[in-house]
Scaffold this motif. Structure first.
Motif, PDB file in Angstrom:
ATOM      1  N   SER A  22      17.092  26.524 -39.752  1.00 28.69           N
ATOM      2  CA  SER A  22      17.211  27.992 -39.781  1.00 28.69           C
ATOM      3  C   SER A  22      18.764  28.340 -39.719  1.00 28.69           C
ATOM      4  O   SER A  22      18.749  29.562 -40.524  1.00 28.69           O
ATOM      5  CB  SER A  22      16.873  28.526 -38.044  1.00 28.69           C
ATOM      6  OG  SER A  22      15.542  27.771 -37.828  1.00 28.69           O
ATOM      7  N   CYS A  25      19.193  28.691 -43.454  1.00 29.91           N
ATOM      8  CA  CYS A  25      18.650  29.758 -44.228  1.00 29.91           C
ATOM      9  C   CYS A  25      19.258  31.133 -43.751  1.00 29.91           C
ATOM     10  O   CYS A  25      19.401  32.164 -44.788  1.00 29.91           O
ATOM     11  CB  CYS A  25      16.985  30.057 -43.885  1.00 29.91           C
ATOM     12  SG  CYS A  25      16.368  28.559 -44.525  1.00 29.91           S
ATOM     13  N   VAL A  26      19.404  31.244 -42.442  1.00 34.76           N
ATOM     14  CA  VAL A  26      19.954  32.797 -42.073  1.00 34.76           C
ATOM     15  C   VAL A  26      21.406  32.826 -42.196  1.00 34.76           C
ATOM     16  O   VAL A  26      22.096  34.128 -42.440  1.00 34.76           O
ATOM     17  CB  VAL A  26      19.631  32.966 -40.729  1.00 34.76           C
ATOM     18  CG1 VAL A  26      20.087  34.093 -39.949  1.00 34.76           C
ATOM     19  CG2 VAL A  26      18.172  32.745 -40.344  1.00 34.76           C
ATOM     20  N   LEU A  29      22.456  34.693 -45.397  1.00 40.59           N
ATOM     21  CA  LEU A  29      22.113  35.995 -45.384  1.00 40.59           C
ATOM     22  C   LEU A  29      23.045  36.790 -44.360  1.00 40.59           C
ATOM     23  O   LEU A  29      23.509  38.083 -44.916  1.00 40.59           O
ATOM     24  CB  LEU A  29      20.761  36.074 -44.734  1.00 40.59           C
ATOM     25  CG  LEU A  29      19.950  37.487 -44.828  1.00 40.59           C
ATOM     26  CD1 LEU A  29      20.168  38.093 -46.103  1.00 40.59           C
ATOM     27  CD2 LEU A  29      18.682  37.619 -44.279  1.00 40.59           C
ATOM     28  N   VAL A  30      23.500  36.229 -43.304  1.00 44.08           N
ATOM     29  CA  VAL A  30      24.346  37.025 -42.676  1.00 44.08           C
ATOM     30  C   VAL A  30      25.755  37.077 -43.221  1.00 44.08           C
ATOM     31  O   VAL A  30      26.159  38.062 -43.165  1.00 44.08           O
ATOM     32  CB  VAL A  30      24.556  36.127 -41.340  1.00 44.08           C
ATOM     33  CG1 VAL A  30      25.857  36.892 -40.427  1.00 44.08           C
ATOM     34  CG2 VAL A  30      23.313  36.284 -40.325  1.00 44.08           C
ATOM     35  N   THR A  33      25.617  40.137 -45.686  1.00 42.09           N
ATOM     36  CA  THR A  33      25.472  41.012 -44.945  1.00 42.09           C
ATOM     37  C   THR A  33      26.839  41.712 -44.531  1.00 42.09           C
ATOM     38  O   THR A  33      27.158  42.910 -44.944  1.00 42.09           O
ATOM     39  CB  THR A  33      24.476  41.077 -43.787  1.00 42.09           C
ATOM     40  OG1 THR A  33      23.278  40.706 -44.282  1.00 42.09           O
ATOM     41  CG2 THR A  33      24.458  42.531 -43.158  1.00 42.09           C
TER      42      THR A  33
END
Length: 56
Positions: A22, A25-26, A29-30, A33
């Motif tokens: 997790s 993958c996350v 993205l964070v 952002t």
């Protein structure tokens, strides 16, 4: 028959693996952002000695 301690150990390892997947993958993205992109990360030279480990 699997003993309870082995079963708990397997459950713990599976849980840690799921958390790691997790984050894998996350995490990007964070960072995206927050404005941390690939061009900025390429200027970091402090990680150059351990680069083969991350490639692997």
């Amino acid at each position: 028959m699997i003993q309870r301690s082995e079963s708990k150990k397997s459950l713990l390892v599976a849980s840690l693996t799921a958390i790691g997947a997790s984050v894998c993958c996350v995490g990007p993205l964070v960072l995206l952002t927050l404005g941390v992109g690939g061009s900025w990360a390429s200027t970091l030279t402090a990680f150059e000695p351990v680069r083969p480990i991350f490639i692997g």
